[in-house]
Design an enzyme around this catalytic site. Sequence first.
Site, mmCIF file in Angstrom:
data_model
loop_
_atom_site.group_PDB
_atom_site.id
_atom_site.type_symbol
_atom_site.label_atom_id
_atom_site.label_comp_id
_atom_site.label_asym_id
_atom_site.label_seq_id
_atom_site.Cartn_x
_atom_site.Cartn_y
_atom_site.Cartn_z
ATOM 1 C CB ALA A 185 -0.888 -0.015 1.234
ATOM 2 N N GLY A 218 0.563 -5.101 0.832
ATOM 3 C CA GLY A 218 -0.654 -5.146 0.008
ATOM 4 C C GLY A 218 -0.403 -5.757 -1.366
ATOM 5 C CD GLU A 254 -2.229 -7.732 2.799
ATOM 6 O OE1 GLU A 254 -1.775 -6.589 2.593
ATOM 7 O OE2 GLU A 254 -2.974 -7.989 3.762
ATOM 8 C CD GLU A 258 1.712 -5.698 5.490
ATOM 9 O OE1 GLU A 258 2.518 -6.618 5.815
ATOM 10 O OE2 GLU A 258 0.877 -5.824 4.569
HETATM 11 N N1 CO8 Z 1 4.538 3.151 -0.723
HETATM 12 C C1 CO8 Z 1 4.932 4.314 -1.295
HETATM 13 N N2 CO8 Z 1 6.076 4.445 -2.008
HETATM 14 C C2 CO8 Z 1 6.860 3.365 -2.139
HETATM 15 C C3 CO8 Z 1 6.519 2.121 -1.572
HETATM 16 C C4 CO8 Z 1 5.287 2.032 -0.845
HETATM 17 N N3 CO8 Z 1 4.853 0.880 -0.299
HETATM 18 N N4 CO8 Z 1 7.502 1.230 -1.857
HETATM 19 C C5 CO8 Z 1 8.421 1.900 -2.592
HETATM 20 N N5 CO8 Z 1 8.035 3.178 -2.762
HETATM 21 C C6 CO8 Z 1 8.749 4.252 -3.480
HETATM 22 C C7 CO8 Z 1 9.950 4.739 -2.688
HETATM 23 O O1 CO8 Z 1 9.552 5.677 -1.704
HETATM 24 C C8 CO8 Z 1 10.805 5.328 -3.784
HETATM 25 O O2 CO8 Z 1 10.267 6.595 -4.122
HETATM 26 P P1 CO8 Z 1 11.270 7.900 -4.176
HETATM 27 O O3 CO8 Z 1 12.203 7.574 -5.298
HETATM 28 O O4 CO8 Z 1 10.332 9.025 -4.491
HETATM 29 O O5 CO8 Z 1 11.941 7.976 -2.864
HETATM 30 C C9 CO8 Z 1 10.529 4.421 -4.983
HETATM 31 O O6 CO8 Z 1 9.301 3.740 -4.688
HETATM 32 C C10 CO8 Z 1 11.614 3.378 -5.180
HETATM 33 O O7 CO8 Z 1 11.776 2.681 -3.962
HETATM 34 P P2 CO8 Z 1 13.194 2.473 -3.252
HETATM 35 O O8 CO8 Z 1 14.120 3.595 -3.599
HETATM 36 O O9 CO8 Z 1 12.938 2.208 -1.809
HETATM 37 O O10 CO8 Z 1 13.679 1.151 -4.006
HETATM 38 P P3 CO8 Z 1 14.676 0.043 -3.454
HETATM 39 O O11 CO8 Z 1 14.987 -0.832 -4.616
HETATM 40 O O12 CO8 Z 1 15.819 0.651 -2.715
HETATM 41 O O13 CO8 Z 1 13.820 -0.798 -2.371
HETATM 42 C C11 CO8 Z 1 11.855 -1.944 -1.553
HETATM 43 C C12 CO8 Z 1 12.711 -1.527 -2.783
HETATM 44 C C13 CO8 Z 1 12.618 -2.946 -0.712
HETATM 45 C C14 CO8 Z 1 10.587 -2.590 -2.101
HETATM 46 C C15 CO8 Z 1 11.522 -0.699 -0.718
HETATM 47 O O14 CO8 Z 1 10.994 0.295 -1.572
HETATM 48 C C16 CO8 Z 1 10.518 -0.943 0.366
HETATM 49 O O15 CO8 Z 1 10.855 -1.501 1.404
HETATM 50 N N6 CO8 Z 1 9.239 -0.520 0.165
HETATM 51 C C17 CO8 Z 1 8.209 -0.589 1.146
HETATM 52 C C18 CO8 Z 1 7.711 -2.006 1.322
HETATM 53 C C19 CO8 Z 1 6.646 -2.073 2.386
HETATM 54 O O16 CO8 Z 1 6.876 -1.773 3.542
HETATM 55 N N7 CO8 Z 1 5.428 -2.490 1.987
HETATM 56 C C20 CO8 Z 1 4.311 -2.592 2.890
HETATM 57 C C21 CO8 Z 1 3.517 -1.337 2.866
HETATM 58 S S1 CO8 Z 1 2.177 -1.351 4.042
HETATM 59 C C22 CO8 Z 1 0.993 -2.269 3.308
HETATM 60 O O17 CO8 Z 1 1.148 -2.755 2.239
HETATM 61 C C23 CO8 Z 1 -0.280 -2.462 4.046
HETATM 62 C C24 CO8 Z 1 -1.279 -3.231 3.205
HETATM 63 C C25 CO8 Z 1 -2.613 -3.257 3.861
HETATM 64 C C26 CO8 Z 1 -3.434 -2.074 3.486
HETATM 65 C C27 CO8 Z 1 -4.714 -2.241 4.183
HETATM 66 C C28 CO8 Z 1 -5.730 -1.197 3.883
HETATM 67 C C29 CO8 Z 1 -7.038 -1.574 4.566
#
Ligand code: CO8
Length: 258
Positions: free
Chosen positions: A65, A109, A112, A132
Amino acid sequence: MAFKTIIVEIDDHVALIKLNRPEALNALNQALLDELARAITEADRNEKVRCIVLTGSEKAFAAGADIKEMAEKTFVDAFSSDFFGPQTEVIERCRKPIIAAVAGYALGGGCELAMMCDFIIAADTAKFGQPEINLGVIAGIGGTQRLTRLVGKSKSMEMHLTGRFMDAEEAERSGLVSRVVPAKKLMDEAMAAAQKITEKSMLATMSAKEAINRSYETTLSEGLLHERRLFHALFATEDQKEGMSAFLEKREAQFRDK
Ligand code: CO8
């Protein structure tokens, strides 16, 4: 109406839906989930479409998400809008088969969403995770329920509690994905599986999907009865006559969804 966060192509009875927010690794924001729900509703209603393939990019199916969009939400915002509830229910209610073709990250997400599909074909680059917990929350669109049913309590618990990722090989070994293919072949393999599905009777396809999904909702005896009644009901179709005659006549069946 055109989409901004996804790309939809309908080709030869397959609707290919590509998540398209490369700047955020396809993070699921409100706009994307709204568009995805709309695209799936349209594909489900479109008589030409017989199977849906959902995919992302080479780097990410979806990295979860959208954390930027979520960060400032309050409980009242989340609860009163039933945050992501209506959109995910639309995806879950789709009666046509949905194949997830996953390369790269399928996290939170994103994992999921892949599990909401009927089966997952993974590239050897795929990485699945429910991180998460690192954000001070838990999965919210099915992770604790679906991952547990798919891979068992121990592995699901470890993934949710530690946030560690699972690679494609482990995902196949533990039953999360149906199979792993080389990344370069992912879309060919997913489209070939979809193509195969489009050649069957839609009545049998939808019945199989319904019966399998029922196994998650009910007891074994009720599930077996439901399956048997659907099986019986298919004898009311022309496609059953065609399928069995074609076998006996040693020819390809021509199903007409009747
Ligand atoms: N949300 C928003 N932006 C994101 C997300 C995300 N989940 N993941 C990556 N991005 C963005 C980064 O912020 C970055 O943007 P910017 O260049 O503007 O800084 C761009 O994508 C590229 O990402 P990275 O530079 O971080 O790329 P890396 O190759 O270094 O890393 C990863 C890749 C490992 C995937 C890393 O981006 C990461 O850890 N992302 C977050 C993963 C995460 O925590 N996901 C869980 C999110 S919470 C969730 O999903 C809850 C679901 C349930 C919702 C329920 C609603 C009812």
